[in-house]
Scaffold this motif. Structure first.
Motif, PDB file in Angstrom:
ATOM      1  N   VAL D  35      28.127 -16.866  27.376  1.00  0.00           N
ATOM      2  CA  VAL D  35      28.437 -15.590  26.731  1.00  0.00           C
ATOM      3  C   VAL D  35      29.626 -14.934  27.425  1.00  0.00           C
ATOM      4  O   VAL D  35      30.563 -14.449  26.780  1.00  0.00           O
ATOM      5  N   VAL D  36      29.585 -14.973  28.750  1.00  0.00           N
ATOM      6  CA  VAL D  36      30.685 -14.351  29.493  1.00  0.00           C
ATOM      7  C   VAL D  36      31.997 -15.070  29.192  1.00  0.00           C
ATOM      8  O   VAL D  36      33.038 -14.446  28.940  1.00  0.00           O
ATOM      9  N   TYR D  38      32.721 -16.664  26.590  1.00  0.00           N
ATOM     10  CA  TYR D  38      33.077 -16.304  25.220  1.00  0.00           C
ATOM     11  C   TYR D  38      33.819 -14.978  25.201  1.00  0.00           C
ATOM     12  O   TYR D  38      34.903 -14.851  24.631  1.00  0.00           O
ATOM     13  N   ALA D  39      33.211 -14.035  25.905  1.00  0.00           N
ATOM     14  CA  ALA D  39      33.798 -12.714  25.917  1.00  0.00           C
ATOM     15  C   ALA D  39      35.180 -12.735  26.564  1.00  0.00           C
ATOM     16  O   ALA D  39      36.156 -12.233  26.006  1.00  0.00           O
ATOM     17  N   LEU D  40      35.256 -13.385  27.710  1.00  0.00           N
ATOM     18  CA  LEU D  40      36.532 -13.396  28.423  1.00  0.00           C
ATOM     19  C   LEU D  40      37.592 -14.120  27.619  1.00  0.00           C
ATOM     20  O   LEU D  40      38.770 -13.774  27.643  1.00  0.00           O
ATOM     21  N   PHE D  42      37.879 -14.104  24.486  1.00  0.00           N
ATOM     22  CA  PHE D  42      38.419 -13.236  23.440  1.00  0.00           C
ATOM     23  C   PHE D  42      39.177 -12.055  24.003  1.00  0.00           C
ATOM     24  O   PHE D  42      39.920 -11.393  23.286  1.00  0.00           O
ATOM     25  N   MET D  43      38.994 -11.801  25.298  1.00  0.00           N
ATOM     26  CA  MET D  43      39.812 -10.759  25.913  1.00  0.00           C
ATOM     27  C   MET D  43      41.283 -11.111  25.813  1.00  0.00           C
ATOM     28  O   MET D  43      42.140 -10.246  25.738  1.00  0.00           O
ATOM     29  N   GLY D  69      35.961 -20.368  20.522  1.00  0.00           N
ATOM     30  CA  GLY D  69      34.841 -19.513  20.155  1.00  0.00           C
ATOM     31  C   GLY D  69      33.784 -20.290  19.402  1.00  0.00           C
ATOM     32  O   GLY D  69      32.593 -20.202  19.699  1.00  0.00           O
TER      33      GLY D  69
END
Lengths: 352, 486, 103, 463, 170, 200
Positions: D35-36, D38-40, D42-43, D69
């Motif tokens: 998840v992290v 994924y988030a990073l 998309f940052m 993603g």
């Protein structure tokens, strides 16, 4: 040009001859030293102190009956020991035996067959091929003891090459990033020997060298209590002789490498002062010869240490061998590498 | 908004029904479908028959970047078909009251879902939406046939599914092809007007290709002569309600599709291939009629009769004349009502006697006179006797076809005669004659059956006598359509 | 050292080696030999890369060869591990006997 | 990039779990890590079109991030699904590490800008999978699958490398951008072997995505491998390989499209025919899904064939990957639970609707999606492909695709029929873990959801 | 000699030997012989590397391929005792197909070389690219990322090989 | 139950860090071996040097003659009986007329063979002999190439008439006296498993 070629030819002959002679006399010294360590006398019949013993042994080897097992692959059976011998001899070609000297006509000759700039790698390359001799020989014998011996030998050699290589990388960093043996030796001329900077590296290298040459306490490939004769169980006559010989040549060469890598090769403490004292100027052939003498002495000491170790320490068990190689020496060598990098960084030898 | 509600309501209803246990499901389903019918009646009332397209519009962007909109609206033809759908579905649900189905909540849920998809097909104004509903209609009927069908249902339903799916994929390709040529303010669009314009801008060859791509889907669905082989088996093997849905409404999807999504898009294609299709249709009419005559299984007979009727309808549509098209619309309505009645009769027969075989039936009139009367009315409606609802449509059709070509007209007219032959023959065989051993008792009809049959008969007669409101709607719708085609 | 040899000869040579390897993969049954033929193919590629690297006076071709070597070593390690596992199970490594999965 | 680093770190961390005894915690940690990541990942979306790392070796542009993603999302579901699979295995830690390493490779493939990273990415992805395919040590079929996969994978690598070498020989660089500019500047005077190189790379990539006629390994491998590994292969690997193909052929070799489109068209046609007709004949579910994956590969290749690089085509392949991955995860989740007893035949599904109605429903949705029936996401996926293809000169392929899709519907429906209509003598419900059921349900819902609002993907991944 | 330079002679001989040995690898019945022929092929290729001024690569090639990979092969062959030529032959058809396929590929590839202009290799300016120093520079600047990520590859291979190789304790 | 007090308790104690490095231990071991270089060698370089043998060294056998030169052995077979290694075989013969000077009594050993490979030089034959005919000497059995050559016949065992072998050191007074005790079979007083030598 012609002179150069002739000179190189002579050096070749000398190096090979030397290797063979040292190997031969190593067998004598092995027996003599083992006798000394065991309160015995050792060979003393053939010639004074048994000095002719190697010749007698050689002669005996030659005249023994040659037996090639029926079901084996003849070609490979012969190829095995030959290859082992060949690779053993090939390693000698990059070792700088003495300082290069200059003749009156101004041309410089080096006491080395060839000074390739990747000598260290060359050594590793040749050493890695050395396994083939044993493996082919052991396999072609069509004998389970021989096969087991060969497999042990090869896995052992491959395993220990790793730690050895890494410890040598540390050494290369210490000696300024060169892969040429002559340069490694040369840079120990001015300063101190590499052993000062690389004690742990030397220890690892030494242990690995023992294993690489299948010397006790790592002589599992030929441990007679389990495997009769190991990979050369089926060999007889001079083919057996080649195996034995090559082993001693390997020992000689690895001693030479250790001396060159860690103990300054042909340099010795206060060499320059000594040369000045006896009045030799740079480039003199005598300096080369004295250097060679120093080098050779170191080699002899190392060979003796090899033997000394053999007659002191009991043989490892196979799992212990692997444990030592992979779980102790490899991490240690990596640690050594790390330490080396840090130390050399503060010594200013490397920059990021 | 009302139009969207017409789609949304059955969807919600079906979801609700899915989670109801037991027989409450069918009552609920019936209630919902009646409400849906009332809603459609409201739409009918609100609809102004003034030749303007797409009343009661609802438009919302679905996939903006691809020009896909959730765009629905009504014109005359679609309003009629929506009415037909919403009218028939309660009847179909009611007709199932005598049959005990395992897992009823799924069954009625699927029927309502089916209704949603069908209404969606009829009201969609967006090509893509149309295709989605078109495909969506397939899934419930597939499951209905598969789960509650006859003995050979698995393989036959399969055939049905593959046929129709196969066809509709081609349609998708054809539609995408046209869509690719659309240009609405620099963007591509799925709106039907844009598709019409884009289609007309194609060359003749392109149009013929697109014509066939799209036509195959409709041809399979209707079905037209060489694409019909899935149909009789499926009709026979599906549960009665499934057959009713298939023949009563789904069949109209094909004809409707041709009218709204084929002819206006590729007029040149029509011009080039119309003849061929007419031929096929007429061949289908004669061929199916002939086969129907020799059928022994009553349900199968109706199935072939259905092919014959639809052949006539398609001939009327492809004649592309005002009469032909108007007749087609009228006939679609009439056929929808009639065929449901006929299938119900088939169902009643099998429930009461255990067989549909014509040879094993006979003399029922003597046992149940009411039933015989009702049967006769429906039957006459379907052979298009004047003053029944079938007559006006068939008359207009033959008229239209005759305008297109005298020979076609002649053969189409033949169908009327042939239709009368097999229909009356079946009636004779079932109702008249001697009793056969196995149907000793034919008791009174169940109240629900009776109710349905009466409603249907009422409709048949009512619209046979006074077809004007529907006819007006159809006339305006067809006029609008013709302006698009020309 | 290499003056006077056309790059085409190297292309030809490595192509031939590559094809020999490919034929070996297709024609032999013994898994080990198939494996070796794949190594041969990779080496043909290496040779070609080095030749091109010399042609372009560009070191990246030679660096690429390192990566190929690393990958080849990794693949061989895994492959031989799998082979020895298969051998443990069936006592043979002929691809013939490896036909439990129907084709 | 940060995502990639995090996943590599997770892989190493997983290996430490055995030593520091936090095996039980590993799954939550990995999920959290994904998840992290994924988030990073998309940052970085906010940045410009392309940020490159390490002197242009890897660049996570938006396309790369979007594909990453999808891969990470699929992996997330996969890990939950694999929960009990990991529990019963003694080499849990190794499995975790290997899957994570494979993910690293997959992520590299989405963002490479240099042939070196392409090659390494493929290998980093493949090598753990060879092992994983063979990971049922006692099962000779698994062993064999692993070995076949390895042989074919290396064989393909050989071709890939030869192609790369030839291209390097012509253009003098491994950098994709430089190769592209070489193509544009030397449009007329390229040596013949450059084209051969392109074709060889194409062939190699087709090996990797198992397009016919280079598909022959796929059914065997899919059948022999443990079911979940098959799921991984048919989702993450496929997606990554397509990201790579996309970048290679739509970005890199777009300028020489006249060379490869013909070959590609042939490959697609063959794949469509062979895959669908073979799949129709299978009785083993995993084998059937293998063939189905080949046909889906052909569909995705069609977008590449169209050789139009615009939002639509990127959307199309992106959406297809997502739809296919998610649908496959759902399908494989069910297959995994149903075939736990070792029966992988179609008849294992008999009467599933009676036994586990929920699972049967999810499987139905998954199958309908794979068959491409509205309103599942599979339909839109196909729709996008058709839209992309229709403007090209390969319309005949489209017709072929339509025909074969209908065949495809046939075999997907076979599963549904088995579930709903075949009787089972002893209808015992299949045991399924709560987490597995959750994943299957969730993925099914997603399949429907992105089918209803397909625009959302295009909206999210706006280029 | 016969109008050819020494380099050309070397090239020719090495190429001939390489192809010969490569063929022997494929056609040899005994796997052990195959391994040895392959080793010989590698030596020939290493010779080519030397010709091409890639000394470092040549030695690394020997160390990695001949010294490690092929020993591993030999090792496995010995452990599995594949001495006998028990390999069942592929059917003639498969062989022919393989041959034809290979021949076709060769034909296509060689055909593609035909149009290529003759670019002669020269050592001028290229003698320094193969040195350790230069390669190291390139490797650690331009190719840093692949270098680092290759560690993941090796790690994965290691974990995998160990996982497969070790016996289950259960 | 403790039988001896030589048993040792093996400890499983964890090695300390220094110990687990083994290096000091190794160095210690190496020092031990090295120290042996300087030890005195116990080697005797036979044949240049020989070891001094004791008076009662039991070497090669001899068959004695009496003072007149006649063979003492009467082939009674007691030596063969006593021999634990069964190395002795013999064949007797009757003394013919005119052979009185050769054999001391009427019966003599025509063949007398000792297999030196079997013989363990225990000296029991010597003790068994009632005629003082066989003795073990300090001579050493020669090495031979053939096995047959180790079977010593009378040609090798009987002392040469002109080269008499002195066995006086073995014929201690004690022994001689012992053998003269009448009524005692001097070689066969068994009590339990031990010969009681101490008569006096």
């Amino acid at each position: 040009m012609i002179a150069f070629v002739i000179y190189k030819f002579i050096v070749c002959v000398i190096v090979f001859g030397l290797s063979l002679a040292v190997a031969a006399y190593s067998t004598w010294w092995e027996r003599k030293l083992s006798a000394l360590l065991q309160d015995r006398v050792g060979p003393n019949r053939a010639g004074p102190f048994g000095l002719l013993q190697p010749l007698a042994d050689g002669g005996k080897m030659f005249f023994k009956e040659e037996i090639i097992p029926n079901v084996s692959n003849r070609f490979l059976f012969v190829l095995g020991p030959s290859l082992f011998m060949l690779t053993a001899l090939m390693t000698g070609s990059v070792i700088p035996w003495g300082k290069s000297f200059t003749t009156d006509s101004g041309s410089t000759y080096s006491f080395q067959i060839t000074d390739i700039n990747i000598g260290v790698l060359y050594l590793f390359g040749v050493v890695s091929i050395g396994v083939y001799g044993i493996m082919i020989g052991g396999w072609a014998s069509n004998n389970k003891y021989a096969l087991l011996g060969a497999i042990r030998a090869s896995s052992q050699m491959i395993s220990y090459e790793v730690a050895m290589g890494i410890s040598v990388i540390a050494l290369i960093i210490t000696s300024g990033g060169t892969l040429s043996l002559s340069e490694i030796v040369e840079q120990q001329d001015a300063g101190v020997a590499n052993i000062v900077w690389q004690p742990l590296g030397f220890l690892i290298f030494f242990i690995c060298a023992l294993a690489e040459t299948n010397r006790a306490p790592f002589d599992l490939p030929e441990c007679e209590s389990e495997l009769v004769g190991g990979y050369h169980t089926e060999y007889s006559s001079m083919k057996l002789g080649l195996f034995l010989f090559a082993e001693y040549i390997n020992m000689f060469i690895s001693s030479a490498i250790m001396a060159a890598f860690y103990f300054g090769g042909y340099n010795f403490p206060w060499a320059h002062e000594f040369y000045q004292w006896i009045g030799l100027h740079d480039g003199s052939v005598w300096i080369s010869i004295i250097g060679f003498g120093a080098f050779f002495t170191k080699i002899c000491i190392f060979i003796s240490v090899f033997m000394w170790v053999r007659w002191t320490l009991p043989r490892f068990r196979y799992d212990q061998l692997m444990h030592l190689g992979w779980k102790i020496l490899l991490p240690l060598s990596l640690l050594n590498l790390a330490i080396t990098v840090v130390v050399e960084y503060f010594r200013g030898n490397i920059h990021f | 908004m009302l139009t969207a509600l017409l789609i949304g309501f059955p969807l919600l209803a079906s979801l609700l029904v899915f989670f109801i246990k037991g027989n409450a499901a069918r009552n609920l389903a019936l209630g919902f479908s009646v409400i849906e019918f009332i809603l459609s009646l409201v739409a009918f009332v609100m609809y102004k028959n003034d030749h303007s397209c797409c009343q009661l519009r609802f438009d919302h962007a679905w996939v903006q970047s691809l020009g896909i909109h959730f765009s629905v609206g009504l014109d005359g033809i679609s309003l009629l078909l929506v009415l037909l759908t919403t009218f028939l579905v309660p009847l179909i649900i009611l007709s199932s009251y005598k049959n005990e189905y395992a897992n009823p909540s799924s069954f009625y849920g699927l029927i309502l879902l089916m209704q949603m998809a069908l209404v969606g097909v009829f009201v969609a104004n967006d090509g893509f939406l149309f295709y989605v509903f078109w495909e969506l209609a397939l899934i419930p009927i597939y499951f209905i046939c598969l789960l509650w069908g006859g003995d050979h249902r698995a393989s036959i339903t399969f055939k049905f599914f593959i046929y129709t799916f196969f066809g509709s994929l081609f349609m998708l390709v054809g539609l995408i092809y046209v869509y690719n040529h659309t240009n609405a303010d620099g963007l591509k669009s799925w709106a039907f007007q844009d598709l019409y314009n884009a289609g007309k801008s194609l060359t003749e060859n392109q149009q013929s290709v697109v014509f066939w791509l799209i036509f195959i889907a409709f041809a399979v669905k209707m079905p037209i002569f060489p694409f019909h082989t899935w149909q009789p088996d499926t009709y026979v093997n599906a549960p009665t309600q499934g057959t009713m849905l298939l023949s009563g409404i789904m069949l109209k999807m094909g004809t409707f599709g041709v009218m709204k999504w084929l002819l206006p898009i590729v007029p040149l294609g029509l011009a080039q291939w119309g003849n061929t299709v007419m031929c096929l249709s007429v061949i289908g009419v004669v061929y199916a009629s002939c086969i129907a005559i020799v059928q022994k299984d009553y349900k199968r007979l109706i199935a072939y009769s259905s092919i014959a009727h639809v052949g006539l309808i398609s001939a009327g549509i492809f004649s592309a004349t005002q009469q032909g098209l108007q007749g087609a619309v009228m006939q679609m309505l009439a056929h929808g009502v009639n065929v449901v009645g006929l299938f119900l009769i088939a169902d009643i027969l099998i429930r009461h006697t255990g067989t549909r075989h014509l040879d094993k039936l006979g003399g029922i009139r003597g046992m149940n006179g009411n039933f015989a009367v009702l049967f006769l009315i429906i039957l006459l409606g379907s052979v298009a006797l004047p003053l029944t609802n079938g007559f006006i449509g068939e008359f207009l059709l033959i008229n239209g076809i005759y305008q297109y070509g005298a020979w076609f007209g002649a053969f189409a007219g033949l169908s009327v005669i042939l239709g009368a032959v097999y229909m009356l023959r079946s009636y004779q065989s079932i109702m008249l004659g001697d009793r056969k051993d196995n149907n000793v008792v034919f008791g009174p009809l169940a109240s629900t059956d009776k109710a349905i049959l009466i409603i249907i008969c009422g409709v048949i007669i009512a619209f046979g006598v006074y077809p004007k409101p529907l006819n007006d709607l159809a006339e305006e719708g067809v006029k609008l359509l013709l302006t698009n085609i020309k | 050292m290499i003056n006077g040899i056309s790059i085409n000869y190297y292309l030809l040579l490595s192509t031939v080696l590559f094809i020999i390897g490919a034929i070996g993969v297709m024609a032999r049954r013994n898994s080990i030999i198939i494996f070796m033929c794949i190594e041969l193919m990779l080496n043909a590629v290496n040779l070609l890369l080095v030749a091109f690297s010399t042609l372009h006076h560009d070191a990246s071709g030679q660096v690429f060869v390192f990566f190929i070597m690393a990958v080849a070593a990794a693949e061989v390690a895994v492959g031989l591990a799998i082979l020895s596992m298969i051998y443990r199970n069936v006592k043979s490594i002929d691809t013939n006997l490896l036909s439990n999965l129907k084709n | 990039m940060k995502g990639l680093l995090i996943i590599s770190g997770l892989g190493v961390l997983a290996m430490l779990a055995e030593i520091f005894k936090f095996k039980k915690l590993l799954l939550p940690i990995v999920l959290l890590g994904i998840v992290v990541a994924y988030a990073l990942n998309f940052m970085e979306w906010t940045h410009d079109y392309s940020i490159s790392y390490f002197t242009n070796m890897i660049a996570f542009d938006r396309m790369g991030i979007a594909f990453s993603g999808i891969i990470l999302a699929t992996a997330f579901f996969w890990f939950i699904l694999a929960n009990d699979y990991f529990e019963e295995d003694s080499n849990v830690v190794d499995h975790f590490a290997l899957v994570l390493f494979a993910l690293v490779g997959a992520l590299m493939l989405t963002a490479f800008t240099n042939m070196t990273t392409l090659f390494l990415g493929i290998e980093i992805m493949s090598i753990p999978l060879y092992v994983l395919a063979a990971s049922q040590k006692k099962d000779i079929r698994s062993n064999e699958a692993g070995f076949k996969y390895l042989i074919m994978g290396s064989f393909a690598s050989g071709f890939l490398l030869f192609g790369i070498a030839l291209i390097y020989g012509a253009s003098g660089s491994f950098d994709l951008a430089q190769i592209t500019s070489y193509i544009t500047t030397h449009a007329s005077g390229m040596p013949m072997f450059f084209y051969v190189g392109v074709i060889m790379i194409l062939v190699a990539m087709c090996f990797k995505v198992s397009a016919a006629p280079f598909h022959f390994w796929a059914p065997d491998v899919y059948e022999g491998s443990p079911t979940l590994i098959t799921a991984l292969m048919s989702t993450v690997v496929k997606t990554a390989a397509f990201a790579a193909i996309m970048r290679l052929f739509l970005v890199g070799f777009s300028g020489v499209s006249e060379v490869w489109t013909g070959v590609l068209a042939g490959i697609i046609a063959l794949s469509l025919i062979i895959a669908n007709f073979s799949a129709a004949m299978q009785t083993n579910v995993k084998r059937m899904l293998a063939y189905s994956s080949i046909s889906h590969a052909a569909f995705m290749l069609m977008v590449v064939l169209a050789n139009i690089r615009n939002n639509i085509s990127v959307d199309a392949i992106l959406y297809y990957s997502l739809a296919y991955s998610i649908g496959s995860i759902a399908a494989f989740g069910v297959v995994y639970n149903v075939t736990k007893n070792g029966n992988e035949n179609l008849n294992a599904f008999n009467g599933l609707a009676k036994r586990n109605p929920g699972m049967a429903l999810c499987m139905t949705i998954a199958m309908l999606s794979l068959a491409g029936i509205p309103v599942t996401s599979g339909f839109f996926a196909k729709y996008f492909v058709f839209t992309t293809m229709i403007g090209t000169s390969h319309k005949w392929l489209l017709i072929l695709a339509v025909i074969t899709s209908a065949v495809g519907a046939y075999y997907y429906l076979k599963v549904i029929i088995a579930m709903y209509f075949k009787k089972l003598d002893t209808p015992e419900p299949v045991q399924i873990e709560r987490s597995n059921m959750m994943v299957i349900t969730l993925t099914s819902v997603i399949v429907i959801a992105i089918g209803i609002v397909p625009g959302i993907i295009a909206e999210i991944f706006r280029f | 000699m016969l109008g050819y330079t020494i380099t050309q002679w070397l090239f020719g001989i090495l190429s001939f030997l390489a192809i010969m040995f490569a063929l022997m690898v494929v056609f040899s019945r005994n796997p052990v012989n195959s391994v040895l022929y392959l080793v010989m092929t590698f030596f020939c290729i290493a010779g080519h590397y030397l010709l091409l001024n890639a000394q470092f690569l040549a030695v690394v090639h020997i160390v990695v391929y001949a010294g490690a990979i092929m020993v591993l092969f030999l090792f496995v062959i010995m452990l599995m005792d594949l001495n006998q030529d028990s390999e069942p032959q592929r059917t003639m058809v498969t062989k022919i197909i393989a041959g034809v396929a290979g021949g076709l590929m060769l034909f296509v590839l060689v055909g593609s070389l035909k149009g290529t202009e003759q670019l002669n290799l020269s050592s001028y300016g290229s003698s320094q690219i193969g040195t350790v120093k230069n390669l190291g520079k390139v490797l650690f600047s331009e190719f840093l990322f692949p270098f680092e990520i290759a560690s993941v590859l090796l790690l994965a291979a290691m974990v995998g090989a160990i996982m497969i190789g070790k016996k289950d304790i259960k | 139950m403790q039988l001896t007090n030589r048993s040792k308790v093996v400890s499983n104690k964890v090695q300390s860090g220094m110990e687990s490095m083994y290096l000091p231990a190794i160095l210690k071991g190496m020092m031990i071996t090295a120290s042996h270089i300087f030890k005195r060698r116990p080697t005797i370089r036979y044949p240049e040097q020989t070891r001094k043998l004791s008076a009662v060294y039991r070497g090669l056998h001899v068959l004695k003659r009496d003072e007149k030169g006649a063979e003492r052995c009467t082939a009674c077979g007691l030596c063969a009986l006593a021999c634990p290694a069964e190395a002795i075989t013999m064949e007797n013969a009757e003394r013919q007329k005119g052979e009185e000077s050769l054999y001391r009594e009427e019966k003599y050993a025509k063949v007398y063979e000792i297999n030196m490979l079997r013989c363990i030089f225990c000296g029991l034959c010597e003790e068994a002999c009632p005629k003082e005919a066989i003795f073990l000497t300090d001579r050493i059995v020669d090495t031979e190439y053939e096995r047959e050559d180790f079977i010593y016949g009378k040609d090798k065992l009987v002392e040469k008439i002109d080269k008499r072998i002195d066995v006086s050191k073995r014929q201690t007074l004690e022994v001689a006296e012992f053998k003269k005790i009448p009524g005692i079979k001097h070689n066969a007083v068994w009590e339990g498993n031990r010969i009681d030598r101490k008569i006096n």
